[in-house]
Design a protein around this motif. Structure first.
Motif, PDB file in Angstrom:
ATOM      1  N   HIS A 199       0.832  -1.208   0.000  1.00  0.00           N
ATOM      2  CA  HIS A 199       0.000   0.000   0.000  1.00  0.00           C
ATOM      3  C   HIS A 199       0.864   1.256   0.000  1.00  0.00           C
ATOM      4  O   HIS A 199       0.554   2.230  -0.709  1.00  0.00           O
ATOM      5  CB  HIS A 199      -0.946   0.002   1.191  1.00  0.00           C
ATOM      6  CG  HIS A 199      -2.063  -0.985   1.080  1.00  0.00           C
ATOM      7  ND1 HIS A 199      -2.855  -1.114  -0.032  1.00  0.00           N
ATOM      8  CD2 HIS A 199      -2.524  -1.899   1.969  1.00  0.00           C
ATOM      9  CE1 HIS A 199      -3.758  -2.063   0.154  1.00  0.00           C
ATOM     10  NE2 HIS A 199      -3.576  -2.561   1.368  1.00  0.00           N
ATOM     11  N   LEU A 200       1.934   1.259   0.771  1.00  0.00           N
ATOM     12  CA  LEU A 200       2.828   2.420   0.800  1.00  0.00           C
ATOM     13  C   LEU A 200       3.465   2.645  -0.570  1.00  0.00           C
ATOM     14  O   LEU A 200       3.604   3.790  -1.018  1.00  0.00           O
ATOM     15  CB  LEU A 200       3.903   2.245   1.876  1.00  0.00           C
ATOM     16  CG  LEU A 200       3.405   2.336   3.321  1.00  0.00           C
ATOM     17  CD1 LEU A 200       4.509   1.906   4.281  1.00  0.00           C
ATOM     18  CD2 LEU A 200       2.912   3.738   3.651  1.00  0.00           C
ATOM     19  N   ALA A 201       3.822   1.575  -1.257  1.00  0.00           N
ATOM     20  CA  ALA A 201       4.403   1.703  -2.593  1.00  0.00           C
ATOM     21  C   ALA A 201       3.408   2.341  -3.553  1.00  0.00           C
ATOM     22  O   ALA A 201       3.780   3.182  -4.383  1.00  0.00           O
ATOM     23  CB  ALA A 201       4.851   0.333  -3.107  1.00  0.00           C
ATOM     24  N   LYS A 202       2.150   1.954  -3.454  1.00  0.00           N
ATOM     25  CA  LYS A 202       1.106   2.558  -4.296  1.00  0.00           C
ATOM     26  C   LYS A 202       0.989   4.054  -4.010  1.00  0.00           C
ATOM     27  O   LYS A 202       0.874   4.865  -4.930  1.00  0.00           O
ATOM     28  CB  LYS A 202      -0.248   1.885  -4.060  1.00  0.00           C
ATOM     29  CG  LYS A 202      -0.327   0.467  -4.531  1.00  0.00           C
ATOM     30  CD  LYS A 202      -0.520   0.417  -6.017  1.00  0.00           C
ATOM     31  CE  LYS A 202      -0.804  -1.016  -6.445  1.00  0.00           C
ATOM     32  NZ  LYS A 202      -0.991  -1.105  -7.876  1.00  0.00           N
ATOM     33  N   LEU A 203       1.012   4.418  -2.723  1.00  0.00           N
ATOM     34  CA  LEU A 203       0.913   5.830  -2.348  1.00  0.00           C
ATOM     35  C   LEU A 203       2.145   6.606  -2.804  1.00  0.00           C
ATOM     36  O   LEU A 203       2.046   7.780  -3.173  1.00  0.00           O
ATOM     37  CB  LEU A 203       0.718   5.960  -0.834  1.00  0.00           C
ATOM     38  CG  LEU A 203      -0.614   5.427  -0.306  1.00  0.00           C
ATOM     39  CD1 LEU A 203      -0.599   5.345   1.215  1.00  0.00           C
ATOM     40  CD2 LEU A 203      -1.776   6.287  -0.793  1.00  0.00           C
ATOM     41  N   GLN A 204       3.291   5.944  -2.813  1.00  0.00           N
ATOM     42  CA  GLN A 204       4.522   6.599  -3.245  1.00  0.00           C
ATOM     43  C   GLN A 204       4.543   6.871  -4.741  1.00  0.00           C
ATOM     44  O   GLN A 204       5.254   7.771  -5.186  1.00  0.00           O
ATOM     45  CB  GLN A 204       5.743   5.770  -2.844  1.00  0.00           C
ATOM     46  CG  GLN A 204       6.048   5.872  -1.360  1.00  0.00           C
ATOM     47  CD  GLN A 204       7.248   5.044  -0.959  1.00  0.00           C
ATOM     48  OE1 GLN A 204       7.302   3.851  -1.240  1.00  0.00           O
ATOM     49  NE2 GLN A 204       8.215   5.681  -0.317  1.00  0.00           N
ATOM     50  N   THR A 205       3.760   6.139  -5.526  1.00  0.00           N
ATOM     51  CA  THR A 205       3.732   6.390  -6.968  1.00  0.00           C
ATOM     52  C   THR A 205       3.240   7.799  -7.272  1.00  0.00           C
ATOM     53  O   THR A 205       3.580   8.361  -8.311  1.00  0.00           O
ATOM     54  CB  THR A 205       2.853   5.375  -7.734  1.00  0.00           C
ATOM     55  OG1 THR A 205       1.500   5.503  -7.314  1.00  0.00           O
ATOM     56  CG2 THR A 205       3.363   3.955  -7.563  1.00  0.00           C
ATOM     57  N   LEU A 206       2.453   8.366  -6.384  1.00  0.00           N
ATOM     58  CA  LEU A 206       1.968   9.742  -6.543  1.00  0.00           C
ATOM     59  C   LEU A 206       2.693  10.692  -5.601  1.00  0.00           C
ATOM     60  O   LEU A 206       2.269  11.829  -5.431  1.00  0.00           O
ATOM     61  CB  LEU A 206       0.456   9.806  -6.289  1.00  0.00           C
ATOM     62  CG  LEU A 206      -0.400   9.129  -7.343  1.00  0.00           C
ATOM     63  CD1 LEU A 206      -1.849   9.094  -6.907  1.00  0.00           C
ATOM     64  CD2 LEU A 206      -0.267   9.840  -8.682  1.00  0.00           C
ATOM     65  N   ASP A 207       3.749  10.230  -4.974  1.00  0.00           N
ATOM     66  CA  ASP A 207       4.555  11.034  -4.057  1.00  0.00           C
ATOM     67  C   ASP A 207       3.750  11.488  -2.830  1.00  0.00           C
ATOM     68  O   ASP A 207       4.051  12.498  -2.219  1.00  0.00           O
ATOM     69  CB  ASP A 207       5.141  12.251  -4.797  1.00  0.00           C
ATOM     70  CG  ASP A 207       6.308  12.881  -4.078  1.00  0.00           C
ATOM     71  OD1 ASP A 207       7.023  12.153  -3.358  1.00  0.00           O
ATOM     72  OD2 ASP A 207       6.500  14.103  -4.210  1.00  0.00           O
ATOM     73  N   LEU A 208       2.716  10.730  -2.480  1.00  0.00           N
ATOM     74  CA  LEU A 208       1.884  11.091  -1.331  1.00  0.00           C
ATOM     75  C   LEU A 208       2.523  10.732   0.001  1.00  0.00           C
ATOM     76  O   LEU A 208       2.121  11.242   1.043  1.00  0.00           O
ATOM     77  CB  LEU A 208       0.513  10.409  -1.433  1.00  0.00           C
ATOM     78  CG  LEU A 208      -0.381  10.904  -2.556  1.00  0.00           C
ATOM     79  CD1 LEU A 208      -1.622  10.035  -2.668  1.00  0.00           C
ATOM     80  CD2 LEU A 208      -0.756  12.364  -2.334  1.00  0.00           C
ATOM     81  N   VAL A 209       3.522   9.851  -0.048  1.00  0.00           N
ATOM     82  CA  VAL A 209       4.169   9.365   1.167  1.00  0.00           C
ATOM     83  C   VAL A 209       5.670   9.555   1.033  1.00  0.00           C
ATOM     84  O   VAL A 209       6.239   9.309  -0.030  1.00  0.00           O
ATOM     85  CB  VAL A 209       3.831   7.871   1.389  1.00  0.00           C
ATOM     86  CG1 VAL A 209       4.616   7.291   2.541  1.00  0.00           C
ATOM     87  CG2 VAL A 209       2.344   7.701   1.638  1.00  0.00           C
ATOM     88  N   ARG A 210       6.276   9.993   2.129  1.00  0.00           N
ATOM     89  CA  ARG A 210       7.736  10.136   2.185  1.00  0.00           C
ATOM     90  C   ARG A 210       8.301   9.067   3.096  1.00  0.00           C
ATOM     91  O   ARG A 210       7.682   8.694   4.080  1.00  0.00           O
ATOM     92  CB  ARG A 210       8.124  11.492   2.746  1.00  0.00           C
ATOM     93  CG  ARG A 210       7.857  12.629   1.817  1.00  0.00           C
ATOM     94  CD  ARG A 210       8.400  13.897   2.406  1.00  0.00           C
ATOM     95  NE  ARG A 210       8.231  14.982   1.464  1.00  0.00           N
ATOM     96  CZ  ARG A 210       8.138  16.242   1.806  1.00  0.00           C
ATOM     97  NH1 ARG A 210       8.207  16.582   3.070  1.00  0.00           N
ATOM     98  NH2 ARG A 210       7.990  17.169   0.891  1.00  0.00           N
ATOM     99  N   MET A 211       9.512   8.619   2.769  1.00  0.00           N
ATOM    100  CA  MET A 211      10.195   7.644   3.605  1.00  0.00           C
ATOM    101  C   MET A 211      11.485   8.269   4.101  1.00  0.00           C
ATOM    102  O   MET A 211      12.200   8.930   3.354  1.00  0.00           O
ATOM    103  CB  MET A 211      10.493   6.379   2.801  1.00  0.00           C
ATOM    104  CG  MET A 211      11.048   5.224   3.619  1.00  0.00           C
ATOM    105  SD  MET A 211      12.832   5.225   3.771  1.00  0.00           S
ATOM    106  CE  MET A 211      13.343   4.985   2.104  1.00  0.00           C
ATOM    107  N   CYS A 212      11.744   8.063   5.382  1.00  0.00           N
ATOM    108  CA  CYS A 212      12.967   8.563   6.001  1.00  0.00           C
ATOM    109  C   CYS A 212      13.607   7.409   6.760  1.00  0.00           C
ATOM    110  O   CYS A 212      12.940   6.746   7.561  1.00  0.00           O
ATOM    111  CB  CYS A 212      12.632   9.722   6.944  1.00  0.00           C
ATOM    112  SG  CYS A 212      14.059  10.376   7.808  1.00  0.00           S
ATOM    113  N   ALA A 213      14.881   7.167   6.495  1.00  0.00           N
ATOM    114  CA  ALA A 213      15.591   6.093   7.181  1.00  0.00           C
ATOM    115  C   ALA A 213      16.079   6.591   8.536  1.00  0.00           C
ATOM    116  O   ALA A 213      16.667   7.665   8.636  1.00  0.00           O
ATOM    117  CB  ALA A 213      16.756   5.614   6.344  1.00  0.00           C
ATOM    118  N   GLU A 214      15.783   5.812   9.563  1.00  0.00           N
ATOM    119  CA  GLU A 214      16.274   6.060  10.915  1.00  0.00           C
ATOM    120  C   GLU A 214      17.009   4.800  11.346  1.00  0.00           C
ATOM    121  O   GLU A 214      16.395   3.877  11.879  1.00  0.00           O
ATOM    122  CB  GLU A 214      15.129   6.372  11.869  1.00  0.00           C
ATOM    123  CG  GLU A 214      14.479   7.711  11.645  1.00  0.00           C
ATOM    124  CD  GLU A 214      13.367   8.005  12.648  1.00  0.00           C
ATOM    125  OE1 GLU A 214      13.142   7.190  13.574  1.00  0.00           O
ATOM    126  OE2 GLU A 214      12.717   9.045  12.488  1.00  0.00           O
TER     127      GLU A 214
END
Length: 103
Positions: free
Chosen positions: A52-67
């Motif tokens: 689901h996150l990958a789908k949202l990322q296709t439209l740049d709706l979700v950001r990922m930050c590595a911690e």
């Protein structure tokens, strides 16, 4: 509506037309979460959340930050606001019917 804008709107509606994805957007609007945390909150498996996150990322709706070794996801408010401003105005939505009226 321009064909490219129409396709972007169509992709947006297809991506958010899922209850789990809408819930994810709601959760991520408040703070960042890991896949594990999201899976626990929604009662889903981690691979499902990642999908689901990958789908949202296709439209740049979700950001990922590595911690460290953990990836935390958050809502990309700017992208959501841009989509709203560019695609979901009354004029833009009304223009979808222009091609129908021409036929």
């Amino acid at each position: 509506m321009e064909p490219e804008a129409f396709q972007t709107l169509l992709r947006f509606l297809q991506v958010v037309a899922d209850a789990s994805r809408l819930k994810l957007l709601g959760l991520l609007a408040d703070q960042a979460y890991s896949v594990r945390e999201l899976a626990e909150m929604l009662g889903l498996k981690e691979p499902t959340i990642s999908h689901h996150l990958a789908k949202l990322q296709t439209l740049d709706l979700v950001r990922m930050c590595a911690e460290g070794t953990t990836h935390r996801y958050s809502l990309n408010r700017e992208a959501l606001e841009r989509l709203n401003r560019d695609l979901l105005t009354r004029k833009q939505v009304a223009s979808i019917a222009d091609s129908v009226q021409a036929e």
